[in-house]
Design a protein around this motif. Structure first.
Motif, PDB file in Angstrom:
ATOM      1  N   ASP A  67      -6.462 -12.870  14.240  1.00 23.85           N
ATOM      2  CA  ASP A  67      -5.834 -12.933  12.929  1.00 23.85           C
ATOM      3  C   ASP A  67      -5.444 -11.513  12.528  1.00 23.85           C
ATOM      4  O   ASP A  67      -6.204 -10.804  11.870  1.00 23.85           O
ATOM      5  CB  ASP A  67      -6.819 -13.541  11.923  1.00 23.85           C
ATOM      6  CG  ASP A  67      -6.187 -13.787  10.575  1.00 23.85           C
ATOM      7  OD1 ASP A  67      -4.949 -13.842  10.501  1.00 23.85           O
ATOM      8  OD2 ASP A  67      -6.948 -13.931   9.601  1.00 23.85           O
ATOM      9  N   LEU A  68      -4.269 -11.089  12.952  1.00 28.47           N
ATOM     10  CA  LEU A  68      -3.829  -9.724  12.696  1.00 28.47           C
ATOM     11  C   LEU A  68      -3.250  -9.604  11.295  1.00 28.47           C
ATOM     12  O   LEU A  68      -2.627 -10.540  10.787  1.00 28.47           O
ATOM     13  CB  LEU A  68      -2.791  -9.311  13.741  1.00 28.47           C
ATOM     14  CG  LEU A  68      -3.296  -9.316  15.182  1.00 28.47           C
ATOM     15  CD1 LEU A  68      -2.156  -9.019  16.137  1.00 28.47           C
ATOM     16  CD2 LEU A  68      -4.416  -8.309  15.357  1.00 28.47           C
ATOM     17  N   ALA A  73      -0.494  -6.134   4.200  1.00 27.08           N
ATOM     18  CA  ALA A  73      -1.951  -5.964   4.211  1.00 27.08           C
ATOM     19  C   ALA A  73      -2.335  -4.640   4.854  1.00 27.08           C
ATOM     20  O   ALA A  73      -3.249  -3.954   4.380  1.00 27.08           O
ATOM     21  CB  ALA A  73      -2.608  -7.125   4.946  1.00 27.08           C
ATOM     22  N   PHE A  74      -1.659  -4.263   5.923  1.00 29.37           N
ATOM     23  CA  PHE A  74      -1.933  -2.985   6.571  1.00 29.37           C
ATOM     24  C   PHE A  74      -1.606  -1.828   5.634  1.00 29.37           C
ATOM     25  O   PHE A  74      -2.329  -0.828   5.585  1.00 29.37           O
ATOM     26  CB  PHE A  74      -1.136  -2.875   7.871  1.00 29.37           C
ATOM     27  CG  PHE A  74      -1.497  -1.671   8.680  1.00 29.37           C
ATOM     28  CD1 PHE A  74      -2.737  -1.577   9.290  1.00 29.37           C
ATOM     29  CD2 PHE A  74      -0.604  -0.620   8.829  1.00 29.37           C
ATOM     30  CE1 PHE A  74      -3.085  -0.461  10.036  1.00 29.37           C
ATOM     31  CE2 PHE A  74      -0.938   0.492   9.567  1.00 29.37           C
ATOM     32  CZ  PHE A  74      -2.177   0.571  10.181  1.00 29.37           C
ATOM     33  N   VAL A  77      -4.462  -1.409   3.275  1.00 28.86           N
ATOM     34  CA  VAL A  77      -5.575  -0.739   3.948  1.00 28.86           C
ATOM     35  C   VAL A  77      -5.339   0.770   3.966  1.00 28.86           C
ATOM     36  O   VAL A  77      -6.243   1.565   3.668  1.00 28.86           O
ATOM     37  CB  VAL A  77      -5.764  -1.292   5.378  1.00 28.86           C
ATOM     38  CG1 VAL A  77      -6.726  -0.430   6.173  1.00 28.86           C
ATOM     39  CG2 VAL A  77      -6.258  -2.726   5.323  1.00 28.86           C
ATOM     40  N   LEU A  78      -4.127   1.189   4.296  1.00 31.30           N
ATOM     41  CA  LEU A  78      -3.812   2.621   4.316  1.00 31.30           C
ATOM     42  C   LEU A  78      -3.923   3.242   2.928  1.00 31.30           C
ATOM     43  O   LEU A  78      -4.432   4.360   2.771  1.00 31.30           O
ATOM     44  CB  LEU A  78      -2.415   2.856   4.896  1.00 31.30           C
ATOM     45  CG  LEU A  78      -2.261   2.570   6.385  1.00 31.30           C
ATOM     46  CD1 LEU A  78      -0.815   2.789   6.812  1.00 31.30           C
ATOM     47  CD2 LEU A  78      -3.204   3.438   7.203  1.00 31.30           C
ATOM     48  N   LEU A  79      -3.455   2.530   1.897  1.00 32.75           N
ATOM     49  CA  LEU A  79      -3.591   3.031   0.527  1.00 32.75           C
ATOM     50  C   LEU A  79      -5.059   3.171   0.133  1.00 32.75           C
ATOM     51  O   LEU A  79      -5.446   4.141  -0.536  1.00 32.75           O
ATOM     52  CB  LEU A  79      -2.878   2.096  -0.454  1.00 32.75           C
ATOM     53  CG  LEU A  79      -1.363   2.169  -0.498  1.00 32.75           C
ATOM     54  CD1 LEU A  79      -0.795   1.081  -1.403  1.00 32.75           C
ATOM     55  CD2 LEU A  79      -0.917   3.543  -0.975  1.00 32.75           C
ATOM     56  N   THR A  80      -5.882   2.216   0.527  1.00 37.73           N
ATOM     57  CA  THR A  80      -7.310   2.286   0.218  1.00 37.73           C
ATOM     58  C   THR A  80      -7.962   3.478   0.910  1.00 37.73           C
ATOM     59  O   THR A  80      -8.751   4.206   0.297  1.00 37.73           O
ATOM     60  CB  THR A  80      -7.999   0.977   0.640  1.00 37.73           C
ATOM     61  OG1 THR A  80      -7.382  -0.115  -0.045  1.00 37.73           O
ATOM     62  CG2 THR A  80      -9.482   1.009   0.320  1.00 37.73           C
ATOM     63  N   LEU A 109      -4.564  -1.381 -10.097  1.00 36.79           N
ATOM     64  CA  LEU A 109      -3.165  -1.415 -10.527  1.00 36.79           C
ATOM     65  C   LEU A 109      -2.174  -1.340  -9.365  1.00 36.79           C
ATOM     66  O   LEU A 109      -1.224  -2.114  -9.297  1.00 36.79           O
ATOM     67  CB  LEU A 109      -2.900  -0.278 -11.516  1.00 36.79           C
ATOM     68  CG  LEU A 109      -3.656  -0.381 -12.846  1.00 36.79           C
ATOM     69  CD1 LEU A 109      -3.520   0.902 -13.638  1.00 36.79           C
ATOM     70  CD2 LEU A 109      -3.157  -1.571 -13.638  1.00 36.79           C
ATOM     71  N   ALA A 110      -2.375  -0.403  -8.449  1.00 35.63           N
ATOM     72  CA  ALA A 110      -1.390  -0.178  -7.387  1.00 35.63           C
ATOM     73  C   ALA A 110      -1.641  -1.031  -6.150  1.00 35.63           C
ATOM     74  O   ALA A 110      -0.697  -1.555  -5.562  1.00 35.63           O
ATOM     75  CB  ALA A 110      -1.383   1.303  -7.003  1.00 35.63           C
ATOM     76  N   VAL A 111      -2.893  -1.179  -5.763  1.00 38.10           N
ATOM     77  CA  VAL A 111      -3.177  -1.905  -4.525  1.00 38.10           C
ATOM     78  C   VAL A 111      -3.294  -3.411  -4.788  1.00 38.10           C
ATOM     79  O   VAL A 111      -2.642  -4.214  -4.126  1.00 38.10           O
ATOM     80  CB  VAL A 111      -4.453  -1.355  -3.843  1.00 38.10           C
ATOM     81  CG1 VAL A 111      -4.788  -2.157  -2.606  1.00 38.10           C
ATOM     82  CG2 VAL A 111      -4.273   0.118  -3.496  1.00 38.10           C
TER      83      VAL A 111
END
Length: 149
Positions: A67-68, A73-74, A77-80, A109-111
């Motif tokens: 389940d890629l 979504a990726f 993850v990078l923003l987090t 707010l952003a993610v």
């Protein structure tokens, strides 16, 4: 997919075990507050428990397709990851509470793209709870910034 999950569980188990072994030399509890080994031991114990659960689930569960994550979504993850590194970079100059407030607000707010009002209330409650527990209750000296917080 089963092999990936089993490999992930094994890596988690090894890393958590290493953290647990290295944390033995740190004090778990000082006179009246948690010591420097408190959090690493708890995080390592949680990591070991989750690794065991993931391993058991992968071992007993059916083999299924991977389940890629999607591109969106990726990106989240990078923003987090970037936001977590920003906390580390900003804490020495702004103290701990201001970067945590910025992190929680950014994540909501952003993610996660949540509404402004509830996000600001959640940010204030989170920072207040962290401040109350660590500074007020446990009397732990956290880094303070130019605003005194």
């Amino acid at each position: 997919m089963r092999r990936i999950e089993l490999a992930t569980a094994l890596v988690m188990l090894v890393i958590s075990g290493m953290v647990l072994v290295e944390s033995r030399q740190l004090a778990f509890w000082s006179d009246f507050a948690p010591g420097s080994g408190f959090m690493p031991v708890l995080v390592a114990a949680a990591g070991i428990a989750l690794a065991v659960l993931l391993g058991l689930q992968a071992w007993r569960g059916p083999d299924r397709a991977a389940d890629l994550p999607t591109a969106a979504a990726f990106g989240r993850v990078l923003l987090t990851m970037a936001a977590l590194w920003a906390i580390v970079a900003l804490t020495p100059s702004l103290g701990l509470m201001t970067p945590i407030a910025l992190f929680v607000a950014f994540m909501l707010l952003a993610v996660a793209r949540r509404p402004l009002g509830p996000s600001l209330i959640t940010t204030a409650l989170t920072v207040g709870l962290i401040w109350g527990v660590f500074v007020g209750w446990l009397a732990i000296a956290v880094p303070r910034g130019p605003f005194g917080i």
